[in-house]
Design a protein around this motif. Structure first.
Motif, PDB file in Angstrom:
ATOM      1  N   TYR A   1       0.826  -1.206   0.000  1.00  0.00           N
ATOM      2  CA  TYR A   1       0.000   0.000   0.000  1.00  0.00           C
ATOM      3  C   TYR A   1       0.862   1.260   0.000  1.00  0.00           C
ATOM      4  O   TYR A   1       0.627   2.194  -0.780  1.00  0.00           O
ATOM      5  CB  TYR A   1      -0.915  -0.010   1.217  1.00  0.00           C
ATOM      6  CG  TYR A   1      -1.773   1.232   1.341  1.00  0.00           C
ATOM      7  CD1 TYR A   1      -2.993   1.315   0.686  1.00  0.00           C
ATOM      8  CD2 TYR A   1      -1.355   2.317   2.104  1.00  0.00           C
ATOM      9  CE1 TYR A   1      -3.784   2.452   0.792  1.00  0.00           C
ATOM     10  CE2 TYR A   1      -2.131   3.447   2.208  1.00  0.00           C
ATOM     11  CZ  TYR A   1      -3.351   3.514   1.556  1.00  0.00           C
ATOM     12  OH  TYR A   1      -4.109   4.652   1.657  1.00  0.00           O
ATOM     13  N   LEU A   2       1.862   1.304   0.870  1.00  0.00           N
ATOM     14  CA  LEU A   2       2.718   2.488   0.966  1.00  0.00           C
ATOM     15  C   LEU A   2       3.470   2.742  -0.342  1.00  0.00           C
ATOM     16  O   LEU A   2       3.695   3.893  -0.716  1.00  0.00           O
ATOM     17  CB  LEU A   2       3.706   2.327   2.121  1.00  0.00           C
ATOM     18  CG  LEU A   2       3.092   2.337   3.527  1.00  0.00           C
ATOM     19  CD1 LEU A   2       4.128   1.929   4.557  1.00  0.00           C
ATOM     20  CD2 LEU A   2       2.511   3.707   3.860  1.00  0.00           C
ATOM     21  N   GLU A   3       3.824   1.668  -1.030  1.00  0.00           N
ATOM     22  CA  GLU A   3       4.536   1.834  -2.296  1.00  0.00           C
ATOM     23  C   GLU A   3       3.625   2.466  -3.344  1.00  0.00           C
ATOM     24  O   GLU A   3       4.068   3.319  -4.128  1.00  0.00           O
ATOM     25  CB  GLU A   3       5.047   0.481  -2.786  1.00  0.00           C
ATOM     26  CG  GLU A   3       6.009   0.585  -3.954  1.00  0.00           C
ATOM     27  CD  GLU A   3       6.586  -0.750  -4.354  1.00  0.00           C
ATOM     28  OE1 GLU A   3       7.687  -0.762  -4.924  1.00  0.00           O
ATOM     29  OE2 GLU A   3       5.937  -1.791  -4.107  1.00  0.00           O
ATOM     30  N   THR A   4       2.346   2.085  -3.364  1.00  0.00           N
ATOM     31  CA  THR A   4       1.426   2.692  -4.332  1.00  0.00           C
ATOM     32  C   THR A   4       1.226   4.174  -4.051  1.00  0.00           C
ATOM     33  O   THR A   4       0.887   4.941  -4.956  1.00  0.00           O
ATOM     34  CB  THR A   4       0.051   1.991  -4.315  1.00  0.00           C
ATOM     35  OG1 THR A   4      -0.585   2.195  -3.045  1.00  0.00           O
ATOM     36  CG2 THR A   4       0.192   0.514  -4.604  1.00  0.00           C
ATOM     37  N   GLN A   5       1.424   4.594  -2.804  1.00  0.00           N
ATOM     38  CA  GLN A   5       1.282   6.004  -2.430  1.00  0.00           C
ATOM     39  C   GLN A   5       2.609   6.760  -2.497  1.00  0.00           C
ATOM     40  O   GLN A   5       2.678   7.921  -2.088  1.00  0.00           O
ATOM     41  CB  GLN A   5       0.722   6.110  -1.011  1.00  0.00           C
ATOM     42  CG  GLN A   5      -0.607   5.405  -0.810  1.00  0.00           C
ATOM     43  CD  GLN A   5      -1.687   5.952  -1.714  1.00  0.00           C
ATOM     44  OE1 GLN A   5      -1.925   7.151  -1.757  1.00  0.00           O
ATOM     45  NE2 GLN A   5      -2.359   5.063  -2.438  1.00  0.00           N
ATOM     46  N   ALA A   6       3.657   6.094  -3.009  1.00  0.00           N
ATOM     47  CA  ALA A   6       4.999   6.687  -3.154  1.00  0.00           C
ATOM     48  C   ALA A   6       5.619   7.060  -1.818  1.00  0.00           C
ATOM     49  O   ALA A   6       6.520   7.891  -1.759  1.00  0.00           O
ATOM     50  CB  ALA A   6       4.944   7.915  -4.076  1.00  0.00           C
ATOM     51  N   MET A   7       5.172   6.425  -0.728  1.00  0.00           N
ATOM     52  CA  MET A   7       5.690   6.761   0.588  1.00  0.00           C
ATOM     53  C   MET A   7       6.959   5.997   0.941  1.00  0.00           C
ATOM     54  O   MET A   7       7.626   6.325   1.924  1.00  0.00           O
ATOM     55  CB  MET A   7       4.622   6.514   1.654  1.00  0.00           C
ATOM     56  CG  MET A   7       3.449   7.463   1.549  1.00  0.00           C
ATOM     57  SD  MET A   7       2.216   7.152   2.826  1.00  0.00           S
ATOM     58  CE  MET A   7       1.077   8.520   2.512  1.00  0.00           C
ATOM     59  N   LEU A   8       7.262   4.963   0.193  1.00  0.00           N
ATOM     60  CA  LEU A   8       8.532   4.261   0.347  1.00  0.00           C
ATOM     61  C   LEU A   8       8.895   3.631  -0.984  1.00  0.00           C
ATOM     62  O   LEU A   8       8.098   3.634  -1.920  1.00  0.00           O
ATOM     63  CB  LEU A   8       8.478   3.208   1.460  1.00  0.00           C
ATOM     64  CG  LEU A   8       7.432   2.075   1.402  1.00  0.00           C
ATOM     65  CD1 LEU A   8       7.744   1.037   0.348  1.00  0.00           C
ATOM     66  CD2 LEU A   8       7.338   1.398   2.763  1.00  0.00           C
ATOM     67  N   LYS A   9      10.108   3.119  -1.067  1.00  0.00           N
ATOM     68  CA  LYS A   9      10.522   2.412  -2.277  1.00  0.00           C
ATOM     69  C   LYS A   9      11.248   1.133  -1.884  1.00  0.00           C
ATOM     70  O   LYS A   9      11.728   0.984  -0.758  1.00  0.00           O
ATOM     71  CB  LYS A   9      11.423   3.298  -3.142  1.00  0.00           C
ATOM     72  CG  LYS A   9      12.741   3.685  -2.493  1.00  0.00           C
ATOM     73  CD  LYS A   9      13.554   4.565  -3.440  1.00  0.00           C
ATOM     74  CE  LYS A   9      14.901   4.928  -2.816  1.00  0.00           C
ATOM     75  NZ  LYS A   9      15.708   5.772  -3.726  1.00  0.00           N
ATOM     76  N   ARG A  10      11.302   0.189  -2.812  1.00  0.00           N
ATOM     77  CA  ARG A  10      11.972  -1.092  -2.586  1.00  0.00           C
ATOM     78  C   ARG A  10      13.367  -1.056  -3.185  1.00  0.00           C
ATOM     79  O   ARG A  10      13.578  -0.472  -4.247  1.00  0.00           O
ATOM     80  CB  ARG A  10      11.193  -2.236  -3.236  1.00  0.00           C
ATOM     81  CG  ARG A  10       9.792  -2.441  -2.720  1.00  0.00           C
ATOM     82  CD  ARG A  10       9.079  -3.477  -3.558  1.00  0.00           C
ATOM     83  NE  ARG A  10       7.668  -3.563  -3.216  1.00  0.00           N
ATOM     84  CZ  ARG A  10       7.106  -4.581  -2.578  1.00  0.00           C
ATOM     85  NH1 ARG A  10       7.857  -5.614  -2.233  1.00  0.00           N
ATOM     86  NH2 ARG A  10       5.822  -4.589  -2.308  1.00  0.00           N
ATOM     87  N   GLU A  11      14.274  -1.709  -2.501  1.00  0.00           N
ATOM     88  CA  GLU A  11      15.621  -1.903  -3.029  1.00  0.00           C
ATOM     89  C   GLU A  11      15.993  -3.371  -2.870  1.00  0.00           C
ATOM     90  O   GLU A  11      15.583  -4.021  -1.908  1.00  0.00           O
ATOM     91  CB  GLU A  11      16.643  -1.039  -2.283  1.00  0.00           C
ATOM     92  CG  GLU A  11      16.528   0.450  -2.578  1.00  0.00           C
ATOM     93  CD  GLU A  11      17.598   1.254  -1.858  1.00  0.00           C
ATOM     94  OE1 GLU A  11      18.325   0.655  -1.013  1.00  0.00           O
ATOM     95  OE2 GLU A  11      17.700   2.463  -2.109  1.00  0.00           O
ATOM     96  N   ARG A  12      16.756  -3.898  -3.811  1.00  0.00           N
ATOM     97  CA  ARG A  12      17.193  -5.285  -3.737  1.00  0.00           C
ATOM     98  C   ARG A  12      18.586  -5.350  -3.137  1.00  0.00           C
ATOM     99  O   ARG A  12      19.499  -4.662  -3.579  1.00  0.00           O
ATOM    100  CB  ARG A  12      17.196  -5.887  -5.145  1.00  0.00           C
ATOM    101  CG  ARG A  12      17.687  -7.310  -5.247  1.00  0.00           C
ATOM    102  CD  ARG A  12      16.800  -8.291  -4.517  1.00  0.00           C
ATOM    103  NE  ARG A  12      15.463  -8.375  -5.075  1.00  0.00           N
ATOM    104  CZ  ARG A  12      14.542  -9.221  -4.625  1.00  0.00           C
ATOM    105  NH1 ARG A  12      14.819 -10.024  -3.610  1.00  0.00           N
ATOM    106  NH2 ARG A  12      13.338  -9.238  -5.167  1.00  0.00           N
ATOM    107  N   ASP A  13      18.741  -6.157  -2.085  1.00  0.00           N
ATOM    108  CA  ASP A  13      20.031  -6.377  -1.442  1.00  0.00           C
ATOM    109  C   ASP A  13      20.320  -7.873  -1.494  1.00  0.00           C
ATOM    110  O   ASP A  13      19.973  -8.615  -0.571  1.00  0.00           O
ATOM    111  CB  ASP A  13      19.993  -5.876   0.000  1.00  0.00           C
ATOM    112  CG  ASP A  13      21.312  -6.098   0.730  1.00  0.00           C
ATOM    113  OD1 ASP A  13      22.340  -6.277   0.046  1.00  0.00           O
ATOM    114  OD2 ASP A  13      21.312  -6.101   1.975  1.00  0.00           O
ATOM    115  N   GLY A  14      20.931  -8.312  -2.587  1.00  0.00           N
ATOM    116  CA  GLY A  14      21.116  -9.736  -2.782  1.00  0.00           C
ATOM    117  C   GLY A  14      19.775 -10.398  -3.000  1.00  0.00           C
ATOM    118  O   GLY A  14      19.032 -10.043  -3.908  1.00  0.00           O
ATOM    119  N   ARG A  15      19.440 -11.362  -2.147  1.00  0.00           N
ATOM    120  CA  ARG A  15      18.166 -12.053  -2.252  1.00  0.00           C
ATOM    121  C   ARG A  15      17.073 -11.393  -1.413  1.00  0.00           C
ATOM    122  O   ARG A  15      15.922 -11.814  -1.443  1.00  0.00           O
ATOM    123  CB  ARG A  15      18.343 -13.510  -1.812  1.00  0.00           C
ATOM    124  CG  ARG A  15      19.322 -14.287  -2.670  1.00  0.00           C
ATOM    125  CD  ARG A  15      19.479 -15.722  -2.184  1.00  0.00           C
ATOM    126  NE  ARG A  15      18.220 -16.452  -2.256  1.00  0.00           N
ATOM    127  CZ  ARG A  15      18.060 -17.710  -1.834  1.00  0.00           C
ATOM    128  NH1 ARG A  15      19.092 -18.362  -1.298  1.00  0.00           N
ATOM    129  NH2 ARG A  15      16.893 -18.312  -1.929  1.00  0.00           N
TER     130      ARG A  15
END
Length: 307
Positions: A146-160
Motif C-alpha cells: 500500500y505504501l509503495e502505491t502512495q509513493a511513501m517508500l521504495k523497494r531496493e534489492r540487497d542480494g536475495r
C-alpha cells in the motif's frame, strides 16, 4: 455461562446426554449453546473410547497453553551511537503513528512508515519490520504494498532480500503522486460532466467537482515549483562549478540524486526564469549546461557586451 467457554460440568453433561442418545441439537438447546459448539467439542475431543469429559477438559487446557506462547521481545530501534532517550523515541514513534492514523492512513501502514522514519538510515527488511512491530510477515507485505502505491517508500534489492526505504526524496515522490491522482479526478469529473450534461443536477454537481479539483491542481503545481526551487539552484550551481556540459547520469551521480529529481529541477529552472536569476539551463546532445539568461539584457546591452 451461555456463550462462554465450556466448563468441566458442561462436558460431563454432554458425555451423559450422548450416552442417553441425544443429538447435538438437543444438547445445544439444553446448554443454550450453538449446535456447532457441541459438534466441534465432540469431534475434537473424542478418543477410542468415545467422548470423555475429564479427558476433553485436560486436552483443551493443554491446547490453550500452547497457543499462549509469550511473544518474542520487540527489537529496539537502532541508535547508531547517538545519545538519545530510548523511551522518548518510543513515545514519539507511537505519537507519530497515531497522528497518521487520525489523518486517514490505515494503522498498519502508519506503524510501518513510522518505524522506517525513526530509523536513521530509513531502511529495514521485512523480517526486521516484523520483529520490530511484532506482526506477521503477511501484515508487513500488505502494508508495504500500500505504501509503495502512495509513493511513501521504495523497494531496493540487497542480494536475495528486499529492503524498504524512506529517503529524503520521499516527500517529493508523495507530492508528485498527489498531483497525478488529483489530475485523474479532474479528468474523470470532466468526463462525467460531458456524459451527464451540465443542465442536469448530477451533471452540474460533476462540473463543480471538476472545477474544484482543477483549482486544487493549480495550487499544488504552484507549490510544487516552490519545493523544487532549491534543487533548481543547486543544479545550476553544479553546472557553473563544472564549467562544462554534463550528462544527466553525471549530474545524478555528482549530486547523489535520482534522475527524476534532476530532471524536475532542470524543468523548474527553465520554465521559471525568476528562480535562477541571470542563469538558465540548456540541453543538447543529451547534456546540460548553464548559460546566461540573455533575455534579461536589452539589445543595446548585448551589442555593447559583444563589441
Amino acid at each position: 455461562m451461555p456463550g462462554g467457554r465450556l466448563t468441566l460440568e458442561d462436558r460431563r453433561l454432554i458425555a451423559a446426554w450422548l450416552k442417553d442418545g441425544l443429538g447435538y441439537a438437543e444438547i445445544a438447546r439444553r446448554l443454550e449453546r450453538p449446535t456447532s459448539t457441541i459438534s466441534r467439542e465432540v469431534a475434537r475431543n473424542s478418543g477410542h473410547s468415545g467422548y470423555r469429559a475429564e479427558e476433553a477438559s485436560r486436552v483443551t487446557g493443554e491446547r490453550a497453553r500452547r497457543r499462549r506462547k509469550p511473544p518474542a521481545p520487540a527489537a529496539p530501534a537502532v541508535s547508531r551511537g547517538y545519545d538519545r532517550d530510548p523511551e522518548a523515541v518510543r513515545r514519539f514513534e507511537t505519537d507519530f503513528t497515531e497522528m497518521m492514523v487520525e489523518t486517514g492512513l490505515p494503522r498498519m501502514m502508519s506503524r510501518v512508515l513510522a518505524c522506517l522514519s525513526v530509523s536513521d538510515d530509513g531502511v529495514h527488511t521485512a523480517t526486521e519490520l516484523a520483529q520490530r512491530l511484532q506482526v506477521s510477515p503477511a501484515s508487513i507485505s500488505n502494508a508495504v504494498g500500500y505504501l509503495e502505491t502512495q509513493a511513501m517508500l521504495k523497494r531496493e534489492r540487497d542480494g536475495r532480500r528486499e529492503r524498504y526505504v524512506v529517503d529524503e526524496e520521499m516527500p517529493q515522490r508523495v507530492w508528485a503522486e498527489s498531483v497525478r491522482a488529483n489530475q485523474e479526478w479532474v479528468k474523470i469529473a470532466r468526463r462525467g460532466t460531458a456524459v451527464l450534461g451540465t443542465s442536469t443536477p448530477a451533471g452540474a454537481r460533476m462540473d463543480d467537482l471538476a472545477r474544484f479539483h482543477a483549482r486544487i491542481n493549480e495550487v499544488m503545481l504552484d507549490d510544487r515549483v516552490a519545493v523544487f526551487v532549491a534543487d533548481a539552484v543547486t543544479v545550476l550551481a553544479a553546472l557553473l562549478h563544472a564549467g562544462r556540459p554534463l550528462a544527466l547520469e553525471s549530474l545524478s551521480i555528482a549530486l547523489g540524486w535520482s534522475s527524476d529529481r534532476v530532471l524536475e529541477a532542470v524543468r523548474v529552472a527553465v520554465e521559471h526564469p525568476h528562480v535562477a536569476g541571470p542563469v538558465t539551463v540548456v540541453s543538447g546532445g543529451g547534456e546540460y549546461r548553464a548559460v546566461p539568461l540573455v533575455e534579461r539584457l536589452t539589445a543595446a546591452q548585448v551589442a555593447a557586451l559583444d563589441s
